[in-house]
Design a protein around this motif. Structure first.
Motif, PDB file in Angstrom:
ATOM      1  N   THR A  10       0.458  -0.942   0.134  1.00 46.11           N
ATOM      2  CA  THR A  10      -0.094  -0.323  -0.185  1.00 46.11           C
ATOM      3  C   THR A  10       1.386   0.837   0.118  1.00 46.11           C
ATOM      4  OG1 THR A  10      -1.611   1.246   1.262  1.00 46.11           O
ATOM      5  CG2 THR A  10      -0.295   0.288   2.498  1.00 46.11           C
ATOM      6  N   MET A  11       2.067   1.207  -0.436  1.00 44.72           N
ATOM      7  CA  MET A  11       3.484   2.171  -0.309  1.00 44.72           C
ATOM      8  C   MET A  11       3.429   2.961   1.039  1.00 44.72           C
ATOM      9  SD  MET A  11       2.763   2.947  -4.530  1.00 44.72           S
ATOM     10  CE  MET A  11       1.166   4.298  -4.141  1.00 44.72           C
ATOM     11  N   CYS A  12       3.193   2.277   1.714  1.00 40.86           N
ATOM     12  CA  CYS A  12       3.333   3.198   3.225  1.00 40.86           C
ATOM     13  C   CYS A  12       4.732   3.514   3.256  1.00 40.86           C
ATOM     14  CB  CYS A  12       2.334   2.937   4.522  1.00 40.86           C
ATOM     15  SG  CYS A  12       3.220   1.507   4.813  1.00 40.86           S
ATOM     16  N   TYR A  13       5.184   2.842   2.729  1.00 42.06           N
ATOM     17  CA  TYR A  13       6.944   3.655   3.158  1.00 42.06           C
ATOM     18  C   TYR A  13       7.342   2.705   4.717  1.00 42.06           C
ATOM     19  CZ  TYR A  13       8.586   4.897  -0.830  1.00 42.06           C
ATOM     20  OH  TYR A  13       9.589   5.404  -2.216  1.00 42.06           O
ATOM     21  N   ARG A  14       6.229   1.465   5.805  1.00 44.84           N
ATOM     22  CA  ARG A  14       6.813   1.929   6.758  1.00 44.84           C
ATOM     23  C   ARG A  14       8.094   0.832   6.925  1.00 44.84           C
ATOM     24  NH1 ARG A  14       2.137  -0.786  10.597  1.00 44.84           N
ATOM     25  NH2 ARG A  14       1.090   1.576   9.867  1.00 44.84           N
ATOM     26  N   CYS A  15       8.012  -0.154   6.036  1.00 43.84           N
ATOM     27  CA  CYS A  15       9.484  -1.011   6.181  1.00 43.84           C
ATOM     28  C   CYS A  15      10.259  -0.633   5.489  1.00 43.84           C
ATOM     29  CB  CYS A  15       8.856  -2.136   5.117  1.00 43.84           C
ATOM     30  SG  CYS A  15       8.659  -1.632   3.826  1.00 43.84           S
ATOM     31  N   ILE A  16      10.250  -0.001   4.658  1.00 45.04           N
ATOM     32  CA  ILE A  16      11.583   1.247   4.555  1.00 45.04           C
ATOM     33  C   ILE A  16      12.302   2.296   4.479  1.00 45.04           C
ATOM     34  CG2 ILE A  16      12.318   2.289   2.388  1.00 45.04           C
ATOM     35  CD1 ILE A  16       9.947   1.140   0.344  1.00 45.04           C
ATOM     36  N   SER A  17      11.534   2.454   6.145  1.00 43.46           N
ATOM     37  CA  SER A  17      11.781   3.766   7.329  1.00 43.46           C
ATOM     38  C   SER A  17      12.279   2.585   8.028  1.00 43.46           C
ATOM     39  CB  SER A  17      10.651   4.530   6.869  1.00 43.46           C
ATOM     40  OG  SER A  17      10.218   3.695   7.890  1.00 43.46           O
ATOM     41  N   SER A  18      12.096   1.622   8.157  1.00 49.54           N
ATOM     42  CA  SER A  18      12.839   1.020   9.513  1.00 49.54           C
ATOM     43  C   SER A  18      13.565   0.261   9.392  1.00 49.54           C
ATOM     44  CB  SER A  18      11.259   0.562  10.065  1.00 49.54           C
ATOM     45  OG  SER A  18      10.518   1.363  10.757  1.00 49.54           O
ATOM     46  N   CYS A  19      13.692  -0.782   8.094  1.00 50.27           N
ATOM     47  CA  CYS A  19      15.022  -1.721   7.797  1.00 50.27           C
ATOM     48  C   CYS A  19      16.120  -1.354   8.458  1.00 50.27           C
ATOM     49  CB  CYS A  19      14.767  -2.195   6.621  1.00 50.27           C
ATOM     50  SG  CYS A  19      16.211  -3.738   5.800  1.00 50.27           S
ATOM     51  N   PRO A  20      16.484  -1.886   9.631  1.00 51.40           N
ATOM     52  CA  PRO A  20      17.968  -1.686   9.901  1.00 51.40           C
ATOM     53  C   PRO A  20      19.297  -1.991   8.819  1.00 51.40           C
ATOM     54  CG  PRO A  20      16.953  -3.745  10.991  1.00 51.40           C
ATOM     55  CD  PRO A  20      16.107  -3.411   9.991  1.00 51.40           C
ATOM     56  N   ALA A  21      18.907  -2.796   7.709  1.00 46.86           N
ATOM     57  CA  ALA A  21      19.709  -3.207   7.014  1.00 46.86           C
ATOM     58  C   ALA A  21      19.719  -1.845   5.217  1.00 46.86           C
ATOM     59  CB  ALA A  21      19.399  -5.037   6.298  1.00 46.86           C
ATOM     60  N   ARG A  22      18.336  -1.523   5.734  1.00 42.16           N
ATOM     61  CA  ARG A  22      18.029  -0.569   4.579  1.00 42.16           C
ATOM     62  C   ARG A  22      17.710  -1.137   2.910  1.00 42.16           C
ATOM     63  NH1 ARG A  22      20.108   5.227   4.961  1.00 42.16           N
ATOM     64  NH2 ARG A  22      19.675   5.685   6.765  1.00 42.16           N
ATOM     65  N   ALA A  23      17.992  -2.548   3.497  1.00 42.82           N
ATOM     66  CA  ALA A  23      17.198  -3.572   2.199  1.00 42.82           C
ATOM     67  C   ALA A  23      16.182  -3.609   1.520  1.00 42.82           C
ATOM     68  CB  ALA A  23      17.615  -5.340   3.132  1.00 42.82           C
ATOM     69  N   ILE A  24      15.201  -2.234   2.041  1.00 42.13           N
ATOM     70  CA  ILE A  24      14.196  -2.817   0.842  1.00 42.13           C
ATOM     71  C   ILE A  24      14.096  -0.825   0.383  1.00 42.13           C
ATOM     72  CG2 ILE A  24      11.790  -2.632   1.486  1.00 42.13           C
ATOM     73  CD1 ILE A  24      11.849  -4.572   3.678  1.00 42.13           C
ATOM     74  N   THR A  25      13.480  -1.303  -1.175  1.00 44.20           N
ATOM     75  CA  THR A  25      13.079   0.194  -1.475  1.00 44.20           C
ATOM     76  C   THR A  25      11.536  -0.266  -2.879  1.00 44.20           C
ATOM     77  OG1 THR A  25      14.191  -0.909  -3.651  1.00 44.20           O
ATOM     78  CG2 THR A  25      16.124   0.907  -2.018  1.00 44.20           C
ATOM     79  N   LEU A  26      10.585   1.078  -3.051  1.00 42.16           N
ATOM     80  CA  LEU A  26      10.177   1.049  -3.870  1.00 42.16           C
ATOM     81  C   LEU A  26      10.194   1.600  -5.369  1.00 42.16           C
ATOM     82  CD1 LEU A  26       6.566  -0.499  -4.153  1.00 42.16           C
ATOM     83  CD2 LEU A  26       6.648   1.446  -2.889  1.00 42.16           C
TER      84      LEU A  26
END
Length: 262
Positions: free
Chosen positions: A221-237
């Motif tokens: 749903t493009m909320c960016y919650r996971c991207i903003s919190s990933c400790p490895a910065r492994a997620i992008t959209l």
């Protein structure tokens, strides 16, 4: 009075909870993904409905939440609150029009500018101090809004025809494809350590662990919650590299989140 919200990086959560802190400290405001959210809403006649704007539109998860309970909104008084990085035109009006179709009475619309939350695109990025100043101004605006509401006067941000035209021509018409359905474009790099944090945070249950790594489904749903919190910065959209993990709490240095920055 009760509140329901979708919040990715904490902006919308802060805004609705600060508004309630000023209006009625006992009023509950719950995240949209909370299991008993619908039951809570059914018990109240006045609802504050809050969410972040995406390309001058309502997140798909918010639209689906409204549509999934068509009888819930009949006769409810609703204040639509929309948070945004810069501009939306009719951010509050988008949900207001949909809710009205189901019999809701829209008492107002409220737009609040907050720090940009898109972590993997350079556009709209601000310095730490600039973002703190944006929050200061947002807090002042919420305080003034609360004063007016106590007098029975509700803001009408985003509810007029000219707002709708502005939202349509400036963003929604050109980016409609990005907001018409859930995204399947969430990317997870080899930097993922399999900590599982993103699977616990995702409001859409779009992330799982497979073979010790995070795996994305097709319902982001493009909320960016996971991207903003990933400790490895492994997620992008939208982008391919995390530029900055933009979260509301990083700009707060005093302990009480409902109080303005000093």
């Amino acid at each position: 009075m009760t509140g329901i919200y979708l919040s990715g990086t904490g902006n919308t959560e802060h805004c609705i909870k600060k508004l309630f802190f000023l209006l009625d400290k006992t009023a509950p405001a719950v995240p949209m993904e909370q299991k008993d959210a619908i039951h809570l809403l059914s018990q109240h006649d006045f609802i504050v409905f809050a969410y972040p704007v995406q390309f001058s539109n309502v997140p798909v998860m918010v639209k689906d939440f409204i549509k999934s309970q068509p009888d819930l909104w009949k006769g409810k008084k609703i204040l639509c609150v929309a948070t945004m990085g810069l501009f939306s035109g009719d951010g509050a009006g988008c949900s207001a029009r949909l809710l009205k179709k189901y019999g809701a009475k829209i008492v107002g619309g409220f737009h609040i500018r907050m720090p940009d939350s898109v972590c993997d695109v350079k556009l709209l990025k601000k310095t730490f101090q600039e973002n703190r100043e944006i929050i200061r101004k947002a807090d002042r605006k919420i305080e003034k809004c609360a004063e007016e509401i106590r007098k029975g006067r509700y803001p009408k941000n985003g509810l007029h025809l000219y707002n709708r035209i502005a939202g349509l021509l400036c963003q929604r018409l050109w980016y409609y494809s990005k907001t018409k359905s859930y995204s399947d474009q969430l990317k997870i790099s080899n930097a993922c350590t399999g900590c599982g944090l993103c699977t616990r945070l995702c409001p859409a249950d779009n992330l799982t662990l497979k073979n010790g790594k995070a795996a994305a489904g097709k319902h982001c749903t493009m909320c960016y919650r996971c991207i903003s919190s990933c400790p490895a910065r492994a997620i992008t959209l939208l982008g391919h590299t995390v530029i900055e993990q933009c979260r509301y709490d990083k700009y707060i240095q005093n302990g009480k989140k409902n109080e303005p920055l000093k």
